[in-house]
Scaffold this motif. Structure first.
Motif, mmCIF file in Angstrom:
data_model
loop_
_atom_site.group_PDB
_atom_site.id
_atom_site.type_symbol
_atom_site.label_atom_id
_atom_site.label_comp_id
_atom_site.label_asym_id
_atom_site.label_seq_id
_atom_site.Cartn_x
_atom_site.Cartn_y
_atom_site.Cartn_z
ATOM 1 N N GLU A 23 0.844 -1.187 0.000
ATOM 2 C CA GLU A 23 0.000 0.000 0.000
ATOM 3 C C GLU A 23 0.881 1.239 0.000
ATOM 4 O O GLU A 23 1.940 1.261 0.638
ATOM 5 N N PHE A 24 0.434 2.260 -0.725
ATOM 6 C CA PHE A 24 1.169 3.523 -0.786
ATOM 7 C C PHE A 24 0.201 4.619 -1.201
ATOM 8 O O PHE A 24 -0.894 4.347 -1.691
ATOM 9 N N VAL A 25 0.633 5.850 -0.981
ATOM 10 C CA VAL A 25 -0.155 7.012 -1.379
ATOM 11 C C VAL A 25 0.705 7.855 -2.307
ATOM 12 O O VAL A 25 1.852 8.175 -1.985
ATOM 13 N N GLU A 26 0.167 8.194 -3.444
ATOM 14 C CA GLU A 26 0.858 9.074 -4.384
ATOM 15 C C GLU A 26 0.684 10.513 -3.905
ATOM 16 O O GLU A 26 -0.419 10.936 -3.597
ATOM 17 N N GLU A 128 18.743 4.382 9.351
ATOM 18 C CA GLU A 128 17.943 3.779 10.410
ATOM 19 C C GLU A 128 16.889 4.716 10.974
ATOM 20 O O GLU A 128 15.878 4.271 11.500
ATOM 21 N N SER A 129 17.071 6.015 10.848
ATOM 22 C CA SER A 129 16.086 6.961 11.387
ATOM 23 C C SER A 129 14.723 6.815 10.721
ATOM 24 O O SER A 129 13.696 7.137 11.326
ATOM 25 N N ALA A 130 14.690 6.319 9.508
ATOM 26 C CA ALA A 130 13.421 6.145 8.789
ATOM 27 C C ALA A 130 12.508 5.154 9.495
ATOM 28 O O ALA A 130 11.278 5.257 9.414
ATOM 29 N N MET A 131 13.095 4.212 10.205
ATOM 30 C CA MET A 131 12.303 3.160 10.841
ATOM 31 C C MET A 131 11.490 3.665 12.031
ATOM 32 O O MET A 131 10.597 2.966 12.499
ATOM 33 N N SER A 132 11.762 4.877 12.499
ATOM 34 C CA SER A 132 11.032 5.423 13.643
ATOM 35 C C SER A 132 9.721 6.100 13.250
ATOM 36 O O SER A 132 8.986 6.567 14.114
ATOM 37 N N GLU A 148 4.240 7.920 -0.481
ATOM 38 C CA GLU A 148 4.225 7.726 0.966
ATOM 39 C C GLU A 148 3.941 6.258 1.250
ATOM 40 O O GLU A 148 2.983 5.697 0.712
ATOM 41 N N LEU A 149 4.782 5.644 2.074
ATOM 42 C CA LEU A 149 4.637 4.229 2.382
ATOM 43 C C LEU A 149 5.269 3.925 3.730
ATOM 44 O O LEU A 149 5.992 4.753 4.289
ATOM 45 N N ALA A 150 5.009 2.745 4.235
ATOM 46 C CA ALA A 150 5.626 2.293 5.484
ATOM 47 C C ALA A 150 7.106 2.006 5.229
ATOM 48 O O ALA A 150 7.456 1.446 4.187
ATOM 49 N N PRO A 151 7.982 2.379 6.172
ATOM 50 C CA PRO A 151 9.409 2.088 5.967
ATOM 51 C C PRO A 151 9.694 0.598 5.785
ATOM 52 O O PRO A 151 10.572 0.226 5.005
ATOM 53 N N SER A 152 8.933 -0.249 6.467
ATOM 54 C CA SER A 152 9.154 -1.696 6.317
ATOM 55 C C SER A 152 8.845 -2.154 4.891
ATOM 56 O O SER A 152 9.493 -3.067 4.372
ATOM 57 N N VAL A 157 10.699 -4.047 -0.480
ATOM 58 C CA VAL A 157 10.690 -3.950 -1.947
ATOM 59 C C VAL A 157 12.082 -3.644 -2.526
ATOM 60 O O VAL A 157 12.381 -4.027 -3.654
ATOM 61 N N THR A 158 12.947 -2.986 -1.740
ATOM 62 C CA THR A 158 14.297 -2.685 -2.226
ATOM 63 C C THR A 158 15.353 -3.641 -1.670
ATOM 64 O O THR A 158 16.512 -3.553 -2.062
ATOM 65 N N ARG A 159 14.951 -4.510 -0.738
ATOM 66 C CA ARG A 159 15.880 -5.414 -0.043
ATOM 67 C C ARG A 159 17.014 -4.618 0.617
ATOM 68 O O ARG A 159 18.191 -4.980 0.544
ATOM 69 N N ALA A 160 16.644 -3.507 1.238
ATOM 70 C CA ALA A 160 17.615 -2.579 1.820
ATOM 71 C C ALA A 160 18.227 -3.093 3.122
ATOM 72 O O ALA A 160 17.563 -3.767 3.900
ATOM 73 N N PHE A 161 19.472 -2.731 3.318
ATOM 74 C CA PHE A 161 20.133 -2.862 4.620
ATOM 75 C C PHE A 161 19.737 -1.626 5.416
ATOM 76 O O PHE A 161 19.521 -0.564 4.840
#
Length: 167
Positions: A23-26, A128-132, A148-152, A157-161
């Motif tokens: 889910e996301f918001v444009e 890491e600040s994005a996760m808050s 706009e989307l959840a950080p998780s 979707v990007t397989r980010a570290f």
């Protein structure tokens, strides 16, 4: 969060999120070509705290995979710590990637580079600040268009570290 079509057409980023079932918001806004900072412009135009709006930067490292390119995602009111990016991906050093090379590698233009839906999957590091935050905003794939989307969901979707890469 519901998907709201306001951006004037799908981008590779919105297609990738939809295909993955996230889910996301444009969030579209009128882009000013004279803006000194694309990210701070987005935060102000959308009425969002700068720490929730993230910029997508490309770093050049000494790694052999992905031609050494690494996607780094940090809040727009932070600077990228290149030493921290290098450490996060196991490189000895990192520098900012050439803008033209970043455009070629991602398929997006500078100021509209989304971490999602790039031409090829690159190693990605999220500050890491994005996760808050419950939700964050990243470029939707063109100037004047954020997602706009959840950080998780961004991590998935990007397989980010996740690492501390902003200062």
């Amino acid at each position: 969060m519901s998907r709201r079509a306001k951006g004037g057409g799908a981008t590779p980023a919105t297609k990738a999120l939809s295909a993955a079932g996230h889910e996301f918001v444009e969030r579209a806004y009128e882009h000013d070509p004279a803006a000194a900072s694309y990210g701070l412009e987005a935060a102000e135009a959308l009425g969002v705290e700068p720490e929730r709006v993230l910029k997508t930067l490309l770093a050049q490292t000494d790694l052999t995979r992905d031609h050494g390119l690494v996607v780094a995602i940090v809040p727009v009111d932070h600077q990228l710590d290149l030493k921290a990016v290098a450490a996060a991906v196991g490189a000895k050093k990192a520098s900012m990637a050439d803008p033209a090379g970043a455009e070629r590698a991602t398929g997006y233009v500078v100021g509209g580079i989304s971490p999602i839906g790039q031409k090829r999957s690159l190693t990605t590091v999220l500050d890491e600040s994005a996760m808050s935050h419950e939700t964050i905003l990243v470029s939707g794939g063109r100037r004047g268009f954020d997602i706009e989307l959840a950080p998780s969901d961004l991590v998935e979707v990007t397989r980010a570290f996740i690492a501390t890469i902003g200062r």
